[in-house]
Design a protein around this motif. Structure first.
Motif, mmCIF file in Angstrom:
data_model
loop_
_atom_site.group_PDB
_atom_site.id
_atom_site.type_symbol
_atom_site.label_atom_id
_atom_site.label_comp_id
_atom_site.label_asym_id
_atom_site.label_seq_id
_atom_site.Cartn_x
_atom_site.Cartn_y
_atom_site.Cartn_z
ATOM 1 N N ASP A 140 64.996 15.636 -34.863
ATOM 2 C CA ASP A 140 66.218 16.267 -34.361
ATOM 3 C C ASP A 140 65.819 17.649 -33.863
ATOM 4 O O ASP A 140 65.416 18.500 -34.659
ATOM 5 N N LYS A 141 65.928 17.888 -32.580
ATOM 6 C CA LYS A 141 65.445 19.132 -31.975
ATOM 7 C C LYS A 141 66.255 20.367 -32.387
ATOM 8 O O LYS A 141 65.878 21.476 -32.066
ATOM 9 N N ASP A 152 54.786 16.912 -32.102
ATOM 10 C CA ASP A 152 55.528 15.950 -31.278
ATOM 11 C C ASP A 152 56.286 14.961 -32.151
ATOM 12 O O ASP A 152 57.453 14.662 -31.907
ATOM 13 N N LEU A 153 55.619 14.461 -33.175
ATOM 14 C CA LEU A 153 56.227 13.477 -34.068
ATOM 15 C C LEU A 153 57.440 14.058 -34.800
ATOM 16 O O LEU A 153 58.529 13.479 -34.765
ATOM 17 N N TYR A 158 61.589 22.038 -34.244
ATOM 18 C CA TYR A 158 61.301 22.232 -32.811
ATOM 19 C C TYR A 158 60.179 23.257 -32.632
ATOM 20 O O TYR A 158 60.009 24.149 -33.465
ATOM 21 N N SER A 188 59.202 16.714 -34.154
ATOM 22 C CA SER A 188 60.242 17.211 -33.245
ATOM 23 C C SER A 188 61.156 16.094 -32.762
ATOM 24 O O SER A 188 62.268 16.372 -32.301
ATOM 25 N N THR A 189 60.729 14.849 -32.862
ATOM 26 C CA THR A 189 61.595 13.742 -32.460
ATOM 27 C C THR A 189 62.702 13.498 -33.472
ATOM 28 O O THR A 189 63.689 12.840 -33.162
#
Length: 109
Positions: free
Chosen positions: A60-61, A54-55, A65, A57-58
Motif C-alpha cells: 500500500d503506497k 519494490d516488493l 513507499y 511498496s506494492t
C-alpha cells in the motif's frame, strides 16, 4: 504499531544498537544504519534492497513507499507506523536487517 513496540522489535535483532542520528533515533548493526525512527511523523525509514523496496511498496503506497529523491533510489523506504500491520513491519525490518548486517551476524537468524 507504536514507537516503543518498534524500538523493542528493532533491538531484538542480533547486534542491533540504538544511536542518535540527526536528532532521530537510529538502529544500527555493525555501525551501519538499518532504520531511523521519526517520532514527529510516526514513521520509520528502512534501508531495503531495491528488490525488497519494490516488493514492500506494492502492499500500500500510503503505508510503505520509497523516500522521495535520490535516497529512495538507494533503497531508503518510509513506513507509516500508524497504518502498517505488525507482521508486515516485522518482515520489512527483517529484510532491512539482512540488507545491512554482515552475513556472519545473520547465522541462525
Amino acid at each position: 504499531m507504536d514507537m516503543e513496540t518498534f524500538r523493542r522489535l528493532a533491538l531484538s535483532f542480533p547486534g542491533m544498537t540504538e544511536q542518535a542520528h540527526f536528532e532521530k533515533p537510529s538502529f544500527r548493526v555493525a555501525g551501519k544504519i538499518v532504520a531511523t525512527l521519526d517520532t514527529a511523523n510516526q514513521r520509520v525509514c528502512l534501508k531495503l534492497s531495491e528488490r525488497d523496496q519494490d516488493l514492500f511498496s506494492t502492499f500500500d503506497k500510503t503505508v510503505i513507499y520509497p523516500v522521495p529523491n535520490g535516497w529512495g533510489k538507494q533503497g531508503w523506504t518510509f513506513v507509516n507506523l500508524e497504518k502498517v500491520p505488525e507482521e508486515t513491519l516485522r518482515d520489512a525490518l527483517t529484510a532491512a536487517y539482512r540488507t545491512v548486517a554482515p552475513k556472519k551476524r545473520q547465522t541462525g537468524f
